[in-house]
Design a protein around this motif. Structure first.
Motif, PDB file in Angstrom:
ATOM      1  N   GLU A  40     -69.478 -70.305  14.097  1.00 14.36           N
ATOM      2  CA  GLU A  40     -69.123 -70.210  12.681  1.00 14.36           C
ATOM      3  C   GLU A  40     -68.666 -68.805  12.312  1.00 14.36           C
ATOM      4  OE1 GLU A  40     -71.292 -70.766   8.324  1.00 14.36           O
ATOM      5  OE2 GLU A  40     -72.106 -71.785  10.088  1.00 14.36           O
ATOM      6  N   ARG A  41     -69.360 -67.785  12.816  1.00 14.11           N
ATOM      7  CA  ARG A  41     -69.021 -66.404  12.471  1.00 14.11           C
ATOM      8  C   ARG A  41     -67.645 -66.018  12.995  1.00 14.11           C
ATOM      9  NH1 ARG A  41     -73.099 -61.979  14.105  1.00 14.11           N
ATOM     10  NH2 ARG A  41     -71.752 -60.756  12.723  1.00 14.11           N
ATOM     11  N   VAL A  42     -67.383 -66.321  14.278  1.00 11.69           N
ATOM     12  CA  VAL A  42     -66.101 -65.935  14.868  1.00 11.69           C
ATOM     13  C   VAL A  42     -64.964 -66.739  14.251  1.00 11.69           C
ATOM     14  CG1 VAL A  42     -64.751 -65.819  16.975  1.00 11.69           C
ATOM     15  CG2 VAL A  42     -67.152 -65.155  17.013  1.00 11.69           C
ATOM     16  N   THR A  43     -65.176 -68.024  14.036  1.00 15.06           N
ATOM     17  CA  THR A  43     -64.135 -68.849  13.430  1.00 15.06           C
ATOM     18  C   THR A  43     -63.783 -68.333  12.044  1.00 15.06           C
ATOM     19  OG1 THR A  43     -64.767 -70.817  14.696  1.00 15.06           O
ATOM     20  CG2 THR A  43     -63.540 -71.176  12.669  1.00 15.06           C
ATOM     21  N   ALA A  44     -64.794 -68.021  11.233  1.00 14.98           N
ATOM     22  CA  ALA A  44     -64.550 -67.500   9.884  1.00 14.98           C
ATOM     23  C   ALA A  44     -63.833 -66.159   9.949  1.00 14.98           C
ATOM     24  CB  ALA A  44     -65.873 -67.367   9.137  1.00 14.98           C
ATOM     25  N   PHE A  45     -64.257 -65.285  10.881  1.00 16.13           N
ATOM     26  CA  PHE A  45     -63.613 -63.979  11.019  1.00 16.13           C
ATOM     27  C   PHE A  45     -62.142 -64.128  11.389  1.00 16.13           C
ATOM     28  CE2 PHE A  45     -62.127 -60.697  13.939  1.00 16.13           C
ATOM     29  CZ  PHE A  45     -62.256 -59.563  13.160  1.00 16.13           C
ATOM     30  N   MET A  46     -61.850 -64.965  12.367  1.00 10.36           N
ATOM     31  CA  MET A  46     -60.464 -65.116  12.807  1.00 10.36           C
ATOM     32  C   MET A  46     -59.589 -65.725  11.714  1.00 10.36           C
ATOM     33  SD  MET A  46     -59.992 -63.750  15.717  1.00 10.36           S
ATOM     34  CE  MET A  46     -58.385 -64.449  16.073  1.00 10.36           C
ATOM     35  N   ARG A  47     -60.101 -66.703  11.001  1.00 14.46           N
ATOM     36  CA  ARG A  47     -59.309 -67.310   9.930  1.00 14.46           C
ATOM     37  C   ARG A  47     -59.013 -66.303   8.827  1.00 14.46           C
ATOM     38  NH1 ARG A  47     -62.164 -73.321   9.439  1.00 14.46           N
ATOM     39  NH2 ARG A  47     -61.282 -74.154  11.406  1.00 14.46           N
ATOM     40  N   VAL A  96     -56.339 -63.604  10.298  1.00 15.62           N
ATOM     41  CA  VAL A  96     -54.954 -64.042  10.475  1.00 15.62           C
ATOM     42  C   VAL A  96     -54.476 -64.918   9.318  1.00 15.62           C
ATOM     43  CG1 VAL A  96     -55.089 -63.866  12.966  1.00 15.62           C
ATOM     44  CG2 VAL A  96     -55.606 -66.044  11.877  1.00 15.62           C
ATOM     45  N   GLY A  97     -55.156 -64.819   8.180  1.00 11.71           N
ATOM     46  CA  GLY A  97     -54.680 -65.513   6.987  1.00 11.71           C
ATOM     47  C   GLY A  97     -54.848 -67.013   7.026  1.00 11.71           C
ATOM     48  N   GLY A  98     -55.864 -67.502   7.723  1.00  9.48           N
ATOM     49  CA  GLY A  98     -56.138 -68.930   7.760  1.00  9.48           C
ATOM     50  C   GLY A  98     -55.415 -69.682   8.848  1.00  9.48           C
ATOM     51  N   ALA A  99     -54.427 -69.058   9.495  1.00 10.56           N
ATOM     52  CA  ALA A  99     -53.630 -69.743  10.515  1.00 10.56           C
ATOM     53  C   ALA A  99     -54.326 -69.658  11.874  1.00 10.56           C
ATOM     54  CB  ALA A  99     -52.234 -69.142  10.588  1.00 10.56           C
ATOM     55  N   TRP A 100     -55.512 -70.234  11.956  1.00  5.86           N
ATOM     56  CA  TRP A 100     -56.263 -70.219  13.210  1.00  5.86           C
ATOM     57  C   TRP A 100     -57.094 -71.482  13.262  1.00  5.86           C
ATOM     58  CZ3 TRP A 100     -61.027 -69.338  15.891  1.00  5.86           C
ATOM     59  CH2 TRP A 100     -60.868 -68.829  17.194  1.00  5.86           C
ATOM     60  N   GLY A 101     -57.611 -71.795  14.449  1.00  6.32           N
ATOM     61  CA  GLY A 101     -58.376 -73.015  14.625  1.00  6.32           C
ATOM     62  C   GLY A 101     -59.856 -72.776  14.578  1.00  6.32           C
TER      63      GLY A 101
END
Length: 252
Positions: free
Chosen positions: A183-190, A193-198
């Motif tokens: 959850e932490r890494v997914t939220a950080f990446m999104r 990169v402005g939400g354009a991540w999985g």
């Protein structure tokens, strides 16, 4: 960010700052990225030299990073063909510049990997599929860029459906069985990169990519530094809060 973590030069201060923040969340990220790249090279070399594959389709190829897929494949057979796909226009421009002297066997197209029908309608893929030879479709460190809502599992199945019988899949993605870290890494990446991540997925979720296919060298997906390692000196992780998880499979 990927380029910076690999030690490349095609990155900017914002990329380097984001990597520093990510390393604070998941300290083994640099090792994960380098292990993943080494897995890609080993898998291509294995398919080229031991399985006789001469056609490669690299989804989400990213910026050119040596050794590139075509360099590895063409060591086994100089006639090997590679098609790189990426939606980033900068990647497309870099790729065309790198490959302009090798256009007979290598090409790059600017496309979204989710557009399977569009990709398989291009003249570049028609050339790749000429003769009906087996093709290795590469999904290395790219499926984690797609959210569940895009159904990346169906994407893999659709690509497999378009390939000649006896083709291959090479798949790896960032994975962890720690739900808090996912959850932490997914939220950080999104956010970065402005939400354009999985998303980072569980090991079981990554394993689903291989359902219905014949695993090679291992009976199930593995942490990718363990996939057919070529030396004790191959990169290893110092910690394992998350891993690159995947393998190589044959399409029946």
């Amino acid at each position: 960010m990927y380029d910076h973590l690999l030690g490349g030069t095609d990155n900017y201060p914002a990329d380097r700052e984001a990597c520093a923040d990510l390393l604070r969340i998941a300290p083994s990220t640099r090792e994960v990225v380098r292990i993943n790249r080494a897995f890609l090279t080993r898998a291509v070399r294995y398919l080229s030299a031991e399985r006789g594959v001469r056609r490669f389709l690299d989804h989400g190829s990213g910026l050119p990073t040596r050794p590139n897929v075509h360099e590895t494949a063409q060591r086994a057979d100089p006639s090997a063909r590679v098609l790189y796909i990426d939606r980033d226009p900068i990647v497309h421009a870099h790729g065309r510049l790198l490959l302009e002297e090798d256009l007979a066997t290598t090409a790059v197209i600017e496309a979204d990997i989710r557009d399977t029908e569009g990709i398989f309608g291009t003249s570049e893929i028609e050339r790749l599929l000429e003769g009906g030879e087996p093709v290795a479709a590469l999904f290395v460190s790219v499926l984690d860029c797609l959210p569940d809502s895009d159904d990346p599992w169906q994407l893999v199945r659709e690509v497999a459906r378009h390939l000649p019988a006896g083709s291959y899949l090479v798949i790896s993605q960032l994975a962890s069985d720690d739900p808090v870290l996912r959850e932490r890494v997914t939220a950080f990446m999104r956010e970065t990169v402005g939400g354009a991540w999985g998303q980072v997925r569980s090991l079981q979720e990554v394993g689903r990519f291989f359902d219905g296919f014949e695993m090679l060298r291992h009976e199930a997906p593995v942490e990718v530094s363990e996939w057919y390692p070529d030396a004790e000196l191959s990169p290893r992780q110092s910690t394992r809060e998350w891993i690159g998880y995947g393998g190589v499979a044959r399409i029946p």
